[in-house]
Write an enzyme that holds these catalytic residues in place. Structure first.
Site, PDB file in Angstrom:
ATOM      1  NE  ARG A  70     -62.948   8.362 -21.269  1.00  0.00           N
ATOM      2  CZ  ARG A  70     -62.953   7.317 -21.875  1.00  0.00           C
ATOM      3  NH1 ARG A  70     -63.269   7.154 -22.943  1.00  0.00           N
ATOM      4  NH2 ARG A  70     -62.669   6.127 -21.147  1.00  0.00           N
TER       5      ARG A  70
ATOM      6  CG  ASN B 138     -59.459   9.063 -21.664  1.00  0.00           C
ATOM      7  OD1 ASN B 138     -59.991  10.163 -21.144  1.00  0.00           O
ATOM      8  ND2 ASN B 138     -59.702   7.866 -21.170  1.00  0.00           N
TER       9      ASN B 138
END
Length: 784
Positions: free
Chosen positions: A33, A51
């Site tokens: 990320r 996520n």
């Protein structure tokens, strides 16, 4: 829609567009990320990333060419530890976002789909530099980590991968760590194991001496003590690798008289001081997985008790911050680092289980960061081409999956329980991949069986997979087979050597391709109830095989007792070769006059004699005949010592097996070796001659059988192929005849890869051969 096709379309659009991406693979716990956020910032696009169970979800919005460029970079240059399996792309309506945000994980997403769990990774160069920088706030912090390194698999308790779902949940971040954690430009942005001396785990020392724990441990090691050290995936027992007295004590305490110990050095330079480390070995030693690498030892640099009687030593370099701090306190040198356990039992990884190793260590260096699941060190060898040959697949590799090949979506969920030694298990699913556990040990130990059950439950939970079918070995006496029966439900028993061959084909994505598999190992239960291990199997369908050739049968007098005392096997082979009056040969001397009298009667009446075609047991018998090894204290000892001796040969005679088109008979080789011993021939030359004979016989038998079957591919599998003289010689001989040769590169050739093959066979045969609770599938052809 593929990322490539969508990118081409987006690149032609100048107006604002928005892409919705679903990215699957190893994309959590690897700094994914933060990297997506940096890519978005670099390309001036907006949107978000988060996520979810099973994937990372991302949306990019901006001018078409910028969005296209961001997508290409994400696809082609993900974070170093990430592994993208797929990027699903769809176009959606622009939302007018003005920033790019990292959102909290989607906890509401169903747990039916899970992302891959990252293995544990060695400390990275950036963290290592900070560790020894006096101006850095993490100076000498034993738990320094970032998004590019550190523990993953052993600390993750749940998915999605966020700090509350790790064993770091009990350590509240200090303000400085919290700032780094929230800063997208920082290397520790959303690093779930982030910590520092103010808020992270701490070390504890239980032993003599005062002062800081690392300094006390170093002083104890310098003084000859054995120290239990809590690492990433469990405890090691450590002592100086040049200290004969410490090593003798360690061997006595562990009841491990001869099995080699692994050695750790501070860095690659330290490894080169004690062993011959070429560029290929150095690449493996310095890789993120940081395995133990088998390399030739430099004479005189280590105690002979590290690897008694062997040429090679298992070397690894320090892979955790604590290891590096310990070596900095010790100065130069090498440490033995062996699993903290008694032989065959599981590695100790919880402080509450330290009583399992009572009496083994003089002191303990531990810490308060829990290990959720244990993970032993991986072991690899290096072949002549510089490629890794997996010997034990564990830390740094597990639990990454291996593809089974074929179409996804139509496969059952299979739990494969593996073998009884070098136990690992596999868990498959509809996506056509098998998640492989770390090495668990010897299932003869009840504690290993307990750890096995715990590990199965954990991986099932982490992957969201619950087995519809359990695959196990055909041997009814295996603890893993009994475990499968106790579990209940559908059970598929897979013949041992069939599973070895299927594992090899699966890792190459070749299930269903025709192959003749040369399967050489020590023990495998055959479909005729005898012990196989020198087999050539023709396979054209994953669910079936034909036993086309094998080693000539001989006896294991006393069953497992003959494995521990290979002289018994050697005597049987000598008698089968037509020799009499063998009391002058090493096997008879090892057994003694009284024992020989008893053994002779036993063989004459065939009392307590188990029939076998095992190539591994043949190697053991030859080691006894040549006086190399008469008592086996660890699996493969006699064969390993025989290979070591053969490597020292300067010349050798030519010996040959008999071959009738279906059976390889070692009788002529045994007779010639006995004559050589009586004539005082060089034992190294005889050992090399035996290896050469096995190579020639195997090449001839495989060449004949593939020609008869119309097959052009040969696979080499089974634990005997850990022997690199044999592997290299047979592979070269077959290739010189124009045949394609498959060897292991992903899972071990030994029983550590068995579960993958069991899973592959069981998944392929799900619709046609399922046995309820017990029994043998009829798909295996009967023995010749």
């Amino acid at each position: 829609m593929s990322a490539c096709a969508e990118t081409d379309g987006v690149a032609r659009v100048a107006d604002t567009v928005r892409l919705r991406l679903r990215i699957t693979g190893l994309v959590q716990g690897v700094g994914f990320r933060p990297e997506v956020a940096r890519i978005a910032a670099d390309h001036g696009v907006t949107g978000f990333v988060f996520n979810a169970s099973g994937a990372v979800h991302c949306e990019f919005e901006g001018p078409g060419e910028r969005v296209a460029a961001a997508l290409v970079r994400l696809r082609d240059a993900p974070p170093p530890l990430a592994r993208i399996d797929a990027i699903d792309v769809e176009t959606t309506a622009p939302q007018g976002d003005t920033t790019f945000a990292i959102r909290h994980s989607d906890d509401a997403t169903t747990t039916a789909a899970r992302t891959l769990v990252s293995p544990d990774i060695a400390v990275c160069a950036d963290c290592l530099r900070e560790l020894f920088d006096p101006n850095d706030r993490r100076y000498l912090h034993p738990f320094i980590t970032c998004t590019n390194c550190g523990p993953r698999y052993t600390v993750i308790t749940d998915l999605p991968y966020d700090r509350p779902a790790t064993t770091m949940a009990g350590f509240a971040m200090c303000q400085a760590c919290a700032v780094e954690y929230a800063d997208p430009t920082d290397r520790r942005f959303h690093a779930q194991t982030i910590a520092c001396p103010q808020c992270g785990p701490t070390l504890r020392w239980h032993g003599p001496g005062d002062g800081p724990p690392v300094a006390a441990a170093a002083a104890a090691l310098r003084g000859g003590s054995i120290v239990a050290i809590k690492g990433i995936g469990g405890y090691h027992l450590a002592c100086r690798a040049d200290d004969d007295a410490a090593l003798a004590t360690l061997r006595q305490r562990k009841n491990r008289p001869a099995k080699p110990f692994a050695v750790m050095t501070a860095d690659i330079e330290g490894a080169r001081r004690i062993a011959e480390v070429d560029d290929a070995a150095a690449r493996s030693l310095n890789a993120p997985a940081a395995p133990i690498v088998l390399v030739p030892a430099r004479p005189g640099t280590l105690s002979p008790l590290v690897a008694p009687g062997l040429r090679d030593v298992g070397v690894m370099v320090a892979y955790s911050p604590l290891h590096h701090l310990l070596f900095a306190a010790l100065g130069t040198g090498a440490l033995v680092m062996t699993s903290a356990n008694q032989g065959g039992s599981p590695i100790v990884y919880r402080d509450g289980d330290l009583d399992w190793i009572d009496g083994l260590a003089d002191a303990v260096l531990t810490h308060d960061r829990p290990i959720h699941v244990p993970c032993e060190d991986s072991v690899v060898a290096i072949d002549d081409d510089g490629a890794e040959l997996p010997v034990r697949r564990s830390r740094g590799y597990a639990p990454l999956p291996v593809g089974l090949g074929g179409a996804a979506g139509n496969r059952p969920t299979v739990l494969a329980t593996g073998g009884d030694l070098k136990t690992t298990f596999a868990l498959t699913g509809p996506d056509g991949r098998a998640h492989l556990s770390s090495h668990l040990g010897d299932m003869a130990d009840p504690r290993t069986q307990q750890c096995f059950t715990t590990a199965v439950d954990h991986l099932s939970f982490m992957t969201g997979r619950h087995a519809e079918l359990v695959a196990c070995d055909l041997h009814p006496g295996y603890a893993t087979s009994r475990w499968a029966q106790r579990r209940g439900g559908r059970v598929r028993a897979v013949q041992h050597h069939h599973a070895h061959a299927a594992a090899l084909l699966a890792e190459h994505g070749r299930l269903g391709d025709p192959v003749v598999a040369v399967t050489y190992d020590g023990t495998g239960y055959g479909t005729d109830g005898t012990i196989w291990g020198g087999e050539l199997l023709a396979i054209s369908d994953p669910t079936r095989f034909t036993r086309v050739a094998h080693l000539a049968p001989f006896a294991l007098p006393g069953g497992d007792g003959a494995v521990r005392q290979p002289a018994r096997i050697a005597v049987d082979l000598l008698l089968r070769a037509g020799l009499t009056g063998i009391d002058d040969l090493p096997p008879a001397a090892a057994i003694g006059p009284v024992g020989m009298n008893i053994l002779s009667q036993q063989l004459r009446r065939q009392l307590g004699c188990v029939a076998t075609t095992s190539m591994g047991r043949l190697f053991d018998a030859v080691a006894s005949l040549l006086g190399v090894c008469q008592e086996v204290s660890y699996e493969g000892q006699a064969a390993v010592e025989l290979e070591h001796l053969a490597r020292t040969a300067r010349s050798r005679p030519t010996l040959d097996f008999a071959w009738d088109g279906a059976v390889l008979d070692p009788a002529p080789v045994i007779a010639a070796l006995a004559a050589g011993m009586r004539a005082g021939a060089d034992r190294a030359g005889l050992a090399a001659a035996f290896h050469d004979a096995v190579v020639r016989a195997t090449v001839r038998a495989a060449t004949d059988t593939v020609a008869a079957a119309g097959i052009t591919t040969v696979g080499l599998t089974g634990g005997v192929f850990v022997n690199r003289l044999l592997l290299t010689g047979i592979a070269a001989g077959l290739r010189s005849r124009g045949l394609e040769v498959l060897t292991h590169r992903v899972v071990p050739c030994n029983d550590g890869g068995l579960a993958l093959g069991q899973a592959a066979v069981a998944a392929a045969s799900f619709s046609e051969c399922i046995e309820e609770r017990s029994g043998q599938c009829a798909s295996e052809s009967p023995a010749r």
